[in-house]
Design an enzyme around this catalytic site. Structure first.
Site, PDB file in Angstrom:
ATOM      1  N   LYS A 125       0.696  -1.081   0.050  1.00 47.41           N
ATOM      2  CA  LYS A 125      -0.069  -0.051   0.152  1.00 47.41           C
ATOM      3  C   LYS A 125       0.939   1.288   0.108  1.00 47.41           C
ATOM      4  CE  LYS A 125      -4.542   1.025   0.543  1.00 47.41           C
ATOM      5  NZ  LYS A 125      -5.729   0.297   0.128  1.00 47.41           N
TER       6      LYS A 125
HETATM    7  N1  GLU Z   1      -7.326   0.041  -3.103  1.00 52.39           N
HETATM    8  C1  GLU Z   1      -8.003  -0.983  -3.604  1.00 52.39           C
HETATM    9  C2  GLU Z   1      -8.226  -1.992  -2.159  1.00 52.39           C
HETATM   10  O1  GLU Z   1      -7.801  -1.325  -1.149  1.00 52.39           O
HETATM   11  C3  GLU Z   1      -7.725  -1.742  -4.605  1.00 52.39           C
HETATM   12  C4  GLU Z   1      -6.148  -2.126  -4.785  1.00 52.39           C
HETATM   13  C5  GLU Z   1      -5.818  -3.067  -5.806  1.00 52.39           C
HETATM   14  O2  GLU Z   1      -6.579  -2.924  -6.762  1.00 52.39           O
HETATM   15  O3  GLU Z   1      -4.543  -3.075  -6.001  1.00 52.39           O
HETATM   16  O4  GLU Z   1      -8.481  -3.097  -2.365  1.00 52.39           O
END
Ligand code: GLU
Length: 429
Positions: A119
């Site tokens: 993240k």
């Molecule tokens: N930000 C989204 C989540 O928290 C998608 C993450 C992604 O597609 O890599 O799941």
């Protein structure tokens, strides 16, 4: 506690206030007794693999230079490349990004997508910057983290306050820096750059699919079921529309501008238009307004927190009168609130399962980029539905088998997969 203990917090976190990372650790501790011999590896889940904090110096439109704090945390890459979004928010901090990266590891493993968890985030309020400034901030951020991302290493995606346009800048910055056009370095791109049909709606659609499955298990008829949603962005807005299209009534929506309420059901399409035009739900069609306290205490069948973390806490959990909580947001319920809801007979479909539709279609996008062969929207949506329904069915069977909550069952399924791979890989050097 010895220096090498798995239970010790990383020294760079404040032991008195571990923040969202503390919530994550508590969730991992709850699952440890169910992991058998694999629990010997649990320390790998209790530490992120890699943490990168970067300075992002950028020239603003007025010619001055501003500095922003950026993060990319890779929690686990045991099952595949790191995967997870990048958020732009004034509250972004290390503990939050660490927790979000770990929830990504659990999420990808829960739906059996061959990725790890990562993240990123930049600590800023994007409303204070022009599109040109945001573009420069984004490009410089990618420049700073470019040594650790890549289509087979770590793949960013949209999250809170980032969009397809942000991903386009990220892909372009990576391409220019490395001299390669590698669409698979980010997902959630515009279609013109190799994005996937259905990706924008995927998280909300997944919330709807698993929410409907949980309603069916609880014997709740979709027709006229009462739904309340916190957050009317990409996730909450899409989920609300899909529930309404299936016959449910979206009776209340709560966002940063207030709470609107209509017990006959709000027109979710017109509301989405209103939010696009005005920036929030406030003032919609003269709907009634409620206080946040009244929102949480509303009698509903399904409550969907789809905003930020730590929204359902010890302070409001006891007042909640719904039958099912479907977590569209990441980390909306604290462990203490989780216990209160469970004691009150409320079933929680946890974030790491409920909102996994986004990363599932990110995986489909990455597969399409890898093969340079693109799928129709129907194909994307039907594969998403199968993936989410299978994950829900497996996890609810695990929950019944061990007599545990869906959250613990999701952690059992996901952590077992990660740690089985860890065990097979062993340590090197
Ligand atoms: N930000 C989204 C989540 O928290 C998608 C993450 C992604 O597609 O890599 O799941």
């Amino acid at each position: 506690m010895p220096e090498h203990s798995a239970n010790q917090l990383p020294s760079y976190l404040n032991p008195d206030n571990p923040g969202p990372w503390g919530n994550y650790l508590e969730q991992v501790d709850r699952v440890a007794p169910y992991l058998g011999n694999l629990s010997q590896w649990i320390g790998t889940l209790k530490r992120p693999k890699r943490v990168l904090i970067v300075d992002i110096p950028v020239e603003l439109d007025d010619g001055t230079v501003a500095h922003f704090e950026g993060y990319r945390v890779q929690h686990s890459m045991v099952l595949g490349p790191g995967k997870g979004g990048v958020r732009y928010h004034p509250d972004v901090n290390l503990s939050e990004v660490m927790a979000l990266s770990a929830w990504m590891s659990v999420k990808t493993a829960a739906v059996n997508v061959p990725f790890g968890g990562a993240k990123g985030g930049i600590r800023l309020d994007p409303r204070n910057y022009s599109p040109r400034e945001l573009e420069r901030i984004t490009r410089r951020y990618i420049n700073e983290i470019s040594t650790i991302i890549g289509p087979n290493t770590d793949i960013p995606a949209p999250d809170v306050n980032t969009s397809g346009q942000t991903m386009a800048w990220m892909m372009d910055a990576y391409a220019i820096k490395n001299g390669v056009t590698a669409p698979g370095v980010v997902t959630g791109k515009p279609i013109s750059l190799g994005g996937s049909l259905g990706r924008v709606e995927a998280t909300g659609r997944g919330v709807f699919v698993v929410g409907s499955a949980a309603m069916k298990d609880a014997g709740i008829d979709m027709q006229d079921a009462r739904i309340a949603v916190q957050g009317f962005g990409n996730v909450g807005g899409t989920a609300a529309r899909l529930f309404a299209e299936s016959g449910a009534r979206v009776v209340a929506v709560y966002d940063h501008t207030g709470v609107i309420h209509d017990k006959q059901g709000l027109d979710t399409v017109a509301l989405a238009e209103h939010v696009r035009n005005t920036g929030g739900v406030k003032g919609f069609n003269n709907a009634d307004t409620l206080s946040p306290q009244e929102f949480w205490a509303l009698k509903t069948d399904v409550l969907i927190p789809a905003a930020l973390e730590n929204q359902i806490t010890e302070d409001n959990a006891g007042s909640i009168r719904t039958r099912i909580v479907v977590e569209g947001a990441n980390g909306p319920t604290t462990p203490a609130a989780d216990d209160i809801l469970t004691d009150n007979g409320i079933n929680i479909v946890p974030d790491v399962l409920a909102n996994a539709g986004g990363v599932s279609v990110s995986y489909f996008e990455w597969v399409q980029n890898t093969t340079s062969f693109f799928w129709s929207e129907e194909e994307v949506n039907s594969r998403l539905e199968v993936m989410m329904k299978n994950a829900y069915a497996d996890i609810s069977a695990t929950a019944r088998q061990h007599q545990v909550s869906l959250r613990t069952a999701t952690f059992i399924a996901a952590c077992s997969r990660i740690l089985e791979a860890q065990d097979a890989r062993g340590l090197f050097p």
